[in-house]
Write an enzyme that holds these catalytic residues in place. Structure first.
Site, PDB file in Angstrom:
ATOM      1  N   ASP A 228       0.658  -1.627   0.028  1.00 43.62           N
ATOM      2  CA  ASP A 228       0.341  -0.062  -0.003  1.00 43.62           C
ATOM      3  C   ASP A 228       1.245   1.105   0.017  1.00 43.62           C
ATOM      4  O   ASP A 228       1.773   1.103   0.637  1.00 43.62           O
ATOM      5  CB  ASP A 228      -0.830  -0.264   1.547  1.00 43.62           C
ATOM      6  CG  ASP A 228      -1.781   1.215   1.617  1.00 43.62           C
ATOM      7  OD1 ASP A 228      -3.368   0.907   0.438  1.00 43.62           O
ATOM      8  OD2 ASP A 228      -1.619   1.756   2.406  1.00 43.62           O
TER       9      ASP A 228
ATOM     10  N   GLU B  41       1.260  -1.067  -5.516  1.00 52.14           N
ATOM     11  CA  GLU B  41      -0.168   0.645  -5.329  1.00 52.14           C
ATOM     12  C   GLU B  41       0.927   2.050  -5.414  1.00 52.14           C
ATOM     13  O   GLU B  41       1.272   2.036  -4.291  1.00 52.14           O
ATOM     14  CB  GLU B  41      -0.990   0.641  -4.314  1.00 52.14           C
ATOM     15  CG  GLU B  41      -2.057   1.632  -4.722  1.00 52.14           C
ATOM     16  CD  GLU B  41      -2.497   2.810  -3.657  1.00 52.14           C
ATOM     17  OE1 GLU B  41      -3.366   2.817  -3.876  1.00 52.14           O
ATOM     18  OE2 GLU B  41      -1.282   2.323  -2.999  1.00 52.14           O
TER      19      GLU B  41
END
Length: 645
Positions: A309, A352
């Site tokens: 993330d 990401e």
């Protein structure tokens, strides 16, 4: 894996060298010492004045079980006899300022159910795995040349019991896995399952990186869930957050009263957008904590991949108005990926990342960050902006749909239709579509058709498969009652047929990362907002022609240039009545007219439905890849972008 006596560990192994088994030193381990069974507690708190272990077993008395400092750099340890599994505990830390603070164990593998915050003694070992067949099958395939369809979900809001309570890990195995198998997803991607205090952080603001959240059961229950996924051929990807953590008082923040896991410099420590703090990725102990954690999840939970993330937040310092790269983060990510792929070369490491940082999915020895996949955030943003635009104005932003092919092979991409785009007032995918009720469903079918035929692996957030009307509500479950409505059932049937077609059609995935796998037929028809292209497999005869119409107009006898096969069949039309469409389909075999068109050797004339996608497959002759005149059919390629891997 045996517990390592911390007194025998050379301090350099944790403090100054790469040491990726730190979970074997730190935390609470059930052991026998001097013929007494008990628990050894070990923790790193470099600026603590004194340390104790407290819990129900000593009535939370700070004075009873003082820890011994075993290294000058701040490793503390204590063996307490006669303590058993499921005992709750915390560390009582006397700071240099003289305050006593209570902290959960950073290496605890289990924790109390929120709102309680204590760590729990738990023997993580002992689960008997049954997934050897899965491991063998995975090693036989190259993920880069296989179909990949990822179902992204939030464990707490996919489905709830009638009384509103959560399903456990074991119950979710019974509920979720048959659903995923029915839809032919290859993987599930679960939003973070590390222990976290606040439900509405969705797990992205963690306190216990080694503890599978107790909301849904024990660590062994989660292992059972993963084991069952593997039994049915489903890979498991976890969201993992190595960039920042929450500031709750019992967690990692100011662990010993001073910045321990986070940067000291306030300018880069704080993450004001999320209310979190950033890991100090230049500190060896923090790197060992995080990389050990990644390997811990791989080794103990048999996870198949991580979606890392907020990589953009890691790559750049978050000082206002400053875009200077964070070299600590760059070297950390390279070290992380090298360690992960040394452990399992078939693992999925997905970044990401919304930046244009180069070579994210290139190997570290080529100067890359070392991931093997990256979310294509640019594609997602451009396509959704295009789809939200009124159809009559789409011709003015035509490039939103073509731009992605200029960089499609610069990285190994996953196309995400993720949770980020269906929350916080952004509307569901269905409700983003302009127009009336019928228009919305037709355009969502069109979007999915384009999604599954565009180069790149696929990811869809839960609820999108049946056309969830409301945006994601994280405190509720999906609107399963929508299956009572005909158009949602049609949408669901269409999605299942589309994903099945994708999986059995090699041209749609075999050359995902090679420019030979895609060729525009016509990328420039902005006036009619029609796009046509070819997807190509390893074999020349493995080719599909895709035509997408992003307006409500219907076109009869529309010419489309095609490779020089004799006949074509329409194998999918999103406007078919069985999917809720108007029925403007091409039922008959299409004879290719041997006249060049669109820079192709031949063309067909087809009906193009409103808001429709049509997929055509060449009909092979008896001799397979040869035409009736005996010459081999070739698909021209005008793409020059470079591919990777």
């Amino acid at each position: 894996m045996s517990v390592i006596n911390c007194e025998e560990v050379k301090r350099d192994e944790f403090h100054t060298e790469k040491y990726y088994e730190s979970y074997n030193i730190f935390g609470a381990h059930i052991v026998t010492e001097d013929e007494m069974r008990g628990v050894r507690f070990t923790v790193w708190a470099p600026h603590a004045k004194a340390m104790s272990v407290v819990g129900d077993f000593n009535e939370w008395d700070y004075e009873q079980h003082k820890m011994l400092q075993v290294t000058e750099e701040g490793i503390w340890s204590l063996f307490i006899p006669h303590i058993e599994e499921r005992e709750i505990y915390k560390y009582a830390i006397e700071t240099m300022a003289g305050d006593v603070i209570l902290k959960a164990d950073p290496y605890a593998v289990y924790a109390e159910v929120r709102p309680n915050t204590a760590s729990v003694v738990f023997d993580i070992k002992g689960y008997e795995w049954n997934d050897k067949n899965w491991s063998r099958k995975k090693k036989k395939k190259s993920v880069y040349k296989e179909a990949m369809t990822v179902y992204e979900l939030h464990f707490g809001s996919w489905k709830k019991k009638e009384d509103g309570t959560l399903y456990s890990y074991r119950e979710m195995a019974e509920e979720l896995i048959p659903y995923v198998v029915e839809h032919q997803f290859t993987h599930i991607e679960i939003m973070p399952l590390v222990e976290h205090p606040y439900d509405r952080s969705w797990g992205y603001q963690g306190t216990g990186y080694y503890a599978a959240t107790s909301r849904f059961g024990t660590p062994h229950d989660l292992m059972h869930f993963v084991d069952e996924c593997h039994k049915y051929g489903i890979g498991v990807i976890l969201d993992w957050v190595p960039g920042h953590f929450c500031k709750d008082a019992h967690g990692l923040y100011l662990f010993d009263g001073t910045p321990t896991y986070e940067y000291k410099d306030k300018d880069v420590q704080e993450n004001p957008v999320w209310g979190t703090v950033n890991f100090d990725l230049g500190k060896r102990e923090v790197r060992n904590f995080l990389i050990s954690n990644a390997l811990f999840w791989m080794r103990y939970f048999h996870i198949d991949g991580f979606r890392v993330d907020a990589v953009a937040n890691m790559l750049y310092w978050n000082k206002e108005g400053q875009e200077q790269s964070n070299e600590h983060a760059v070297s950390f990510l390279r070290e992380l990926n090298e360690a992960v792929f040394a452990e399992d070369e078939d693992f999925l490491m997905t970044a990401e990342d919304s930046t244009a940082w180069p070579l994210v999915t290139a190997p570290t020895y080529e100067g890359g960050l070392g991931f093997n996949y990256k979310w294509n955030m640019g594609w997602m943003n451009d396509v959704l902006k295009y789809m939200e635009c009124a159809p009559e104005y789409r011709k003015y932003i035509h490039d939103k749909m073509t731009f992605s092919l200029l960089y499609a092979y610069s990285e190994n991409f996953i196309l995400p239709l993720s949770h980020d785009e269906v929350v916080h007032g952004k509307k569901s995918l269905l409700n983003k579509m302009p127009g009336d009720y019928w228009d919305k469903f037709a355009q969502l079918r069109l979007l999915y058709g384009y999604f599954f035929t565009h180069p790149g692996k696929k990811l869809l957030f839960m609820g999108g498969e049946f056309g969830q009307f409301d945006e994601w509500k994280d405190l509720e479950d999906l609107d399963w009652n929508l299956h009572d409505f005909e158009m949602h059932r049609y949408m669901h049937d269409y999605f299942k047929e589309l994903i099945a077609l994708y999986k059995r059609s090699k041209p749609l995935w075999q050359l995902d990362h090679s420019p030979e796998g895609f060729q525009w037929i016509d990328a420039n028809n902005n006036e009619q907002s029609i796009f046509s292209f070819i997807r190509q497999g390893d074999k020349q005869e493995d080719a599909l022609v895709v035509v997408c119409n992003f307006t409500k107009a219907t076109y009869e006898n529309y010419k489309v240039g095609v490779p020089d096969f004799e006949y074509y069949n329409e194998i999918l039309n999103s406007d078919a009545e069985q999917y809720g469409g108007s029925g403007q389909v091409n039922k008959k075999r299409l004879k290719a007219i041997q006249e060049p068109y669109h820079n192709q050797a031949a063309h067909v004339e087809i009906t193009i439905p409103p808001f429709g996608v049509s997929i055509l497959r060449p009909v092979k002759t008896r001799k397979g890849s040869k035409k009736q005149d005996g010459s081999k059919t070739k698909v021209r390629s005008n793409v020059t972008s470079r591919g990777k891997r």
